[in-house]
Design a protein around this motif. Structure first.
Motif, PDB file in Angstrom:
ATOM      1  N   LEU A  55      18.687  63.055  50.094  1.00 57.72           N
ATOM      2  CA  LEU A  55      18.681  64.255  49.255  1.00 57.72           C
ATOM      3  C   LEU A  55      20.090  64.753  48.979  1.00 57.72           C
ATOM      4  CD1 LEU A  55      15.735  66.256  50.859  1.00 57.72           C
ATOM      5  CD2 LEU A  55      15.724  64.972  48.723  1.00 57.72           C
ATOM      6  N   GLU A  56      21.027  64.483  49.883  1.00 57.19           N
ATOM      7  CA  GLU A  56      22.412  64.940  49.728  1.00 57.19           C
ATOM      8  C   GLU A  56      23.174  64.170  48.655  1.00 57.19           C
ATOM      9  OE1 GLU A  56      21.107  64.295  52.807  1.00 57.19           O
ATOM     10  OE2 GLU A  56      20.827  66.379  53.377  1.00 57.19           O
ATOM     11  N   ASP A  57      22.611  63.086  48.149  1.00 54.37           N
ATOM     12  CA  ASP A  57      23.291  62.296  47.127  1.00 54.37           C
ATOM     13  C   ASP A  57      23.422  63.051  45.810  1.00 54.37           C
ATOM     14  OD1 ASP A  57      23.439  60.281  48.960  1.00 54.37           O
ATOM     15  OD2 ASP A  57      21.943  59.016  48.025  1.00 54.37           O
ATOM     16  N   GLY A  58      22.555  64.002  45.573  1.00 50.59           N
ATOM     17  CA  GLY A  58      22.602  64.753  44.322  1.00 50.59           C
ATOM     18  C   GLY A  58      22.181  63.907  43.134  1.00 50.59           C
ATOM     19  N   LYS A  59      22.328  64.466  41.968  1.00 52.64           N
ATOM     20  CA  LYS A  59      21.892  63.789  40.742  1.00 52.64           C
ATOM     21  C   LYS A  59      22.745  62.579  40.403  1.00 52.64           C
ATOM     22  CE  LYS A  59      19.848  67.907  38.742  1.00 52.64           C
ATOM     23  NZ  LYS A  59      19.858  68.882  37.660  1.00 52.64           N
ATOM     24  N   THR A  60      24.013  62.607  40.804  1.00 48.68           N
ATOM     25  CA  THR A  60      24.903  61.500  40.458  1.00 48.68           C
ATOM     26  C   THR A  60      24.709  60.302  41.374  1.00 48.68           C
ATOM     27  OG1 THR A  60      26.684  62.276  41.895  1.00 48.68           O
ATOM     28  CG2 THR A  60      26.667  63.100  39.623  1.00 48.68           C
ATOM     29  N   GLY A  61      24.182  60.517  42.577  1.00 49.50           N
ATOM     30  CA  GLY A  61      23.992  59.431  43.527  1.00 49.50           C
ATOM     31  C   GLY A  61      25.289  58.861  44.050  1.00 49.50           C
ATOM     32  N   LYS A  62      26.375  59.639  43.983  1.00 51.85           N
ATOM     33  CA  LYS A  62      27.681  59.115  44.363  1.00 51.85           C
ATOM     34  C   LYS A  62      27.966  59.185  45.858  1.00 51.85           C
ATOM     35  CE  LYS A  62      29.935  59.558  39.950  1.00 51.85           C
ATOM     36  NZ  LYS A  62      31.120  59.873  39.231  1.00 51.85           N
ATOM     37  N   ALA A  63      27.223  59.992  46.589  1.00 47.19           N
ATOM     38  CA  ALA A  63      27.436  60.038  48.037  1.00 47.19           C
ATOM     39  C   ALA A  63      26.969  58.705  48.624  1.00 47.19           C
ATOM     40  CB  ALA A  63      26.671  61.192  48.649  1.00 47.19           C
ATOM     41  N   LYS A  64      27.598  58.291  49.698  1.00 44.64           N
ATOM     42  CA  LYS A  64      27.220  57.021  50.316  1.00 44.64           C
ATOM     43  C   LYS A  64      26.945  57.269  51.790  1.00 44.64           C
ATOM     44  CE  LYS A  64      28.666  52.214  50.792  1.00 44.64           C
ATOM     45  NZ  LYS A  64      29.713  51.239  50.531  1.00 44.64           N
ATOM     46  N   HIS A  65      25.673  57.142  52.173  1.00 44.08           N
ATOM     47  CA  HIS A  65      25.255  57.349  53.548  1.00 44.08           C
ATOM     48  C   HIS A  65      24.953  55.985  54.159  1.00 44.08           C
ATOM     49  CE1 HIS A  65      24.971  61.634  52.768  1.00 44.08           C
ATOM     50  NE2 HIS A  65      24.497  61.279  51.592  1.00 44.08           N
ATOM     51  N   VAL A  66      25.733  55.608  55.159  1.00 44.18           N
ATOM     52  CA  VAL A  66      25.630  54.280  55.754  1.00 44.18           C
ATOM     53  C   VAL A  66      25.078  54.398  57.169  1.00 44.18           C
ATOM     54  CG1 VAL A  66      26.919  52.235  56.460  1.00 44.18           C
ATOM     55  CG2 VAL A  66      27.553  53.447  54.365  1.00 44.18           C
ATOM     56  N   ALA A  67      24.001  53.671  57.438  1.00 45.23           N
ATOM     57  CA  ALA A  67      23.395  53.647  58.764  1.00 45.23           C
ATOM     58  C   ALA A  67      24.034  52.544  59.603  1.00 45.23           C
ATOM     59  CB  ALA A  67      21.896  53.410  58.644  1.00 45.23           C
ATOM     60  N   SER A  68      24.157  52.797  60.881  1.00 43.41           N
ATOM     61  CA  SER A  68      24.654  51.803  61.831  1.00 43.41           C
ATOM     62  C   SER A  68      23.469  51.093  62.465  1.00 43.41           C
ATOM     63  CB  SER A  68      25.466  52.490  62.935  1.00 43.41           C
ATOM     64  OG  SER A  68      26.557  53.188  62.387  1.00 43.41           O
ATOM     65  N   VAL A  69      23.694  49.882  62.945  1.00 43.15           N
ATOM     66  CA  VAL A  69      22.659  49.177  63.692  1.00 43.15           C
ATOM     67  C   VAL A  69      22.273  50.063  64.869  1.00 43.15           C
ATOM     68  CG1 VAL A  69      22.193  47.178  65.147  1.00 43.15           C
ATOM     69  CG2 VAL A  69      23.382  46.875  62.976  1.00 43.15           C
ATOM     70  N   GLY A  70      20.984  50.235  65.076  1.00 42.42           N
ATOM     71  CA  GLY A  70      20.468  51.088  66.140  1.00 42.42           C
ATOM     72  C   GLY A  70      20.011  52.451  65.646  1.00 42.42           C
ATOM     73  N   ASP A  71      20.447  52.854  64.445  1.00 49.69           N
ATOM     74  CA  ASP A  71      19.999  54.126  63.873  1.00 49.69           C
ATOM     75  C   ASP A  71      18.535  54.012  63.470  1.00 49.69           C
ATOM     76  OD1 ASP A  71      22.582  55.066  64.121  1.00 49.69           O
ATOM     77  OD2 ASP A  71      23.000  55.108  61.965  1.00 49.69           O
ATOM     78  N   TYR A  72      17.859  55.148  63.435  1.00 49.57           N
ATOM     79  CA  TYR A  72      16.484  55.210  62.961  1.00 49.57           C
ATOM     80  C   TYR A  72      16.474  55.669  61.515  1.00 49.57           C
ATOM     81  CZ  TYR A  72      14.623  54.505  67.620  1.00 49.57           C
ATOM     82  OH  TYR A  72      14.302  53.961  68.830  1.00 49.57           O
ATOM     83  N   ILE A  73      15.687  54.999  60.695  1.00 52.12           N
ATOM     84  CA  ILE A  73      15.487  55.401  59.309  1.00 52.12           C
ATOM     85  C   ILE A  73      14.207  56.235  59.307  1.00 52.12           C
ATOM     86  CG2 ILE A  73      15.281  54.635  56.925  1.00 52.12           C
ATOM     87  CD1 ILE A  73      17.861  53.685  58.587  1.00 52.12           C
ATOM     88  N   ILE A  74      14.306  57.465  58.797  1.00 50.15           N
ATOM     89  CA  ILE A  74      13.206  58.422  58.880  1.00 50.15           C
ATOM     90  C   ILE A  74      12.712  58.787  57.487  1.00 50.15           C
ATOM     91  CG2 ILE A  74      12.593  60.780  59.567  1.00 50.15           C
ATOM     92  CD1 ILE A  74      14.734  60.533  61.769  1.00 50.15           C
ATOM     93  N   GLU A  75      11.398  58.832  57.351  1.00 52.85           N
ATOM     94  CA  GLU A  75      10.797  59.404  56.150  1.00 52.85           C
ATOM     95  C   GLU A  75      10.460  60.849  56.480  1.00 52.85           C
ATOM     96  OE1 GLU A  75       7.204  58.761  52.920  1.00 52.85           O
ATOM     97  OE2 GLU A  75       7.190  57.574  54.748  1.00 52.85           O
ATOM     98  N   GLY A  76      11.054  61.767  55.758  1.00 52.64           N
ATOM     99  CA  GLY A  76      10.874  63.184  56.024  1.00 52.64           C
ATOM    100  C   GLY A  76       9.577  63.743  55.475  1.00 52.64           C
ATOM    101  N   VAL A  77       9.387  65.041  55.679  1.00 51.66           N
ATOM    102  CA  VAL A  77       8.129  65.696  55.324  1.00 51.66           C
ATOM    103  C   VAL A  77       7.893  65.767  53.827  1.00 51.66           C
ATOM    104  CG1 VAL A  77       8.050  67.037  57.456  1.00 51.66           C
ATOM    105  CG2 VAL A  77       9.188  67.991  55.448  1.00 51.66           C
ATOM    106  N   GLN A  78       8.912  65.598  53.009  1.00 48.39           N
ATOM    107  CA  GLN A  78       8.742  65.611  51.557  1.00 48.39           C
ATOM    108  C   GLN A  78       8.948  64.235  50.946  1.00 48.39           C
ATOM    109  OE1 GLN A  78      11.327  68.738  50.089  1.00 48.39           O
ATOM    110  NE2 GLN A  78       9.873  70.301  50.690  1.00 48.39           N
ATOM    111  N   GLY A  79       8.849  63.184  51.782  1.00 44.94           N
ATOM    112  CA  GLY A  79       8.993  61.820  51.288  1.00 44.94           C
ATOM    113  C   GLY A  79      10.432  61.367  51.148  1.00 44.94           C
TER     114      GLY A  79
END
Length: 100
Positions: A55-79
């Motif tokens: 959600l923090e990427d905004g409309k431009t999608g320019k933010a880059k969120h990188v997960a590390s091995v071992g991180d959990y990928i979560i689906e939040g309450v609003q999908g």
């Protein structure tokens, strides 16, 4: 308390996280197909990194969120999707049902 009718603007208040169930998968570095399917295309490999559209990427999608091995990928309450470091995940969540 259904409505947050607390004046939280003058000094900090103590809040408790509401009981909510989430769905998550651990990124192993080898389960990209499963992560891509789970995240409905919101997680993908770019420059040898697992990138998550959040959600923090905004409309431009320019933010880059990188997960590390071992991180959990979560689906939040609003999908929405995001990742969480394993130590924080372990302190915050517990298994309710194996598999979904």
């Amino acid at each position: 308390m259904l409505n947050q009718e607390v004046d939280d603007t003058k000094e900090p208040k103590v809040f408790r996280k509401k009981l909510v169930e989430i769905c998550a998968m651990k990124w192993t570095g080898k389960n990209i197909k499963e992560i891509e399917a789970f995240s409905k295309g919101n997680a993908f490999i770019e420059d040898n990194e697992l990138v998550i559209k959040t959600l923090e990427d905004g409309k431009t999608g320019k933010a880059k969120h990188v997960a590390s091995v071992g991180d959990y990928i979560i689906e939040g309450v609003q999908g929405e999707f995001y990742f969480c470091k394993p130590d924080i995940f372990d302190q915050t969540y517990e298994v309710v049902v194996e598999g979904k």
